[in-house]
Design an enzyme around this catalytic site. Structure first.
Site: not given
Length: 353
Positions: A116, A194-195
């Protein structure tokens, strides 16, 4: 004939930098992937900053496959503090190939399942002092191509699927400095962070699903739509959930919290959800509110003027519902130990049942 619908993925980030991981605290059966954070980038290579600790953690995480044989373990390279050397490490073909080999060597040696990339952020500053350049836009894509090639070799060697994912900015501006439509071809999933949304003037939400009526800022919905428009298939998009709160102190005249003026941002209650739920929500002068438009909760203490934004079971249920409705890849969260009692992970499990 029953049509098989793919179950959404549940990707949990687990940190190694805090020390040795206690795997008894991880509910492996509720996860599909664990991303181990973080591996550094040093001398243009993926680098284990504390090899002894990291290798021991990989061994421990591998034991979770007894509980969940389908669990996939990935190394996450970069993060906020260790993204400064990405730009240099992927500048040329030979550098990219060397970087890709070094990353895949770590998973080969430690019997892991994938890589990742958490580059914060290509083509823009990220943390102060980060190296970034215009060429990052193209090199970001080429880096994934190089890693995918190396992973394909490892797939042939082992006969097992190897994953390539990335954590990306949960805001549309990220797309101007990358070629996500092209890069996605090499990627299994794109984990949208999305934070950590914040504004400098008015108290808003840090991990809202939609825009608030009072404040139109970033939101998960806005980012997801932008990524899809940019050529990323919905099925590869993974929505980020925050397992921690972010807090602010508002001005003395603040009456309601949301939309009031920020005095300062502080860390005294920047803690995980277990702490918030057990110790603060509707306790010690803190009142919990719901912003129905944004599908986001927040806490406000009218006496101390403290304001905390976070995800709770209700907002997580809304996010999971959105994932199912829009046929997204699934959800990921940062980070496992922030919700030791598993309140939010239990909600994810329930929503995806």
């Amino acid at each position: 004939m029953k049509i098989e619908t793919k179950k959404p993925v549940v990707i949990g980030y687990v940190t190694g930098y805090s020390g040795l991981i206690n795997v008894d605290e991880i509910a492996a059966e509720k996860l599909t992937h664990i991303n181990y954070a973080f591996v550094n980038v040093k001398n243009n290579k993926a680098y284990l900053d504390n090899e002894k600790r990291d290798v021991e953690n990989f061994k421990r995480l591998n034991t979770l496959k007894i509980k969940n044989p389908n669990l996939q373990l990935l190394i996450s390279i970069g993060g906020w503090s260790w993204s400064e050397n990405f730009s240099d490490a992927v500048l040329t073909d030979s550098l990219r190939n060397g970087f890709a080999k070094s990353a895949v060597d770590i998973i080969r040696k430690n019997n892991l399942d994938g890589v990742d990339i958490d580059w914060e952020y290509p083509g823009m500053q990220g943390e102060e002092g980060n190296v970034y350049r215009m060429e990052d836009k193209m090199n970001f894509t080429l880096m994934f191509e190089a890693i995918r090639k190396e992973l394909d070799v490892l797939e042939k060697e082992t006969g097992k699927k190897k994953w390539l994912t990335t954590a990306t900015g949960g805001f549309p501006y990220f797309l101007t400095n990358t070629e996500m439509g092209k890069a996605q071809k090499y990627l299994n999933f794109i984990n949208l962070m999305t934070y950590d949304y914040y504004s400098s003037k008015q108290a808003g939400h840090h991990t809202n699903l939609y825009n608030s009526k009072t404040l139109s800022d970033n939101s998960a919905d806005k980012a997801i739509k932008a990524y899809i428009k940019d050529g990323v298939p919905a099925s590869k998009i993974v929505m980020g959930i925050a397992f921690y709160g972010r807090n602010l102190t508002l001005t003395p005249s603040s009456q309601r919290g949301l939309g009031d003026t920020i005095l300062s941002s502080a860390n005294s209650y920047g803690k995980g959800y277990t702490f918030l739920k057990d110790s603060l929500i509707n306790k010690k002068g803190f009142v919990e509110y719901r912003d129905e438009d944004a599908k986001a909760p927040y806490l406000f203490n009218p006496t101390t003027k403290q304001y905390i934004s976070y995800d709770n079971e209700w907002s997580v249920a809304q996010k999971c519902d959105y994932v199912l409705k829009n046929k997204l890849g699934g959800v990921m969260f940062w980070e496992y130990s922030s919700d030791k009692k598993g309140y939010l992970l239990d909600q994810i499990t329930k929503s995806f049942k």
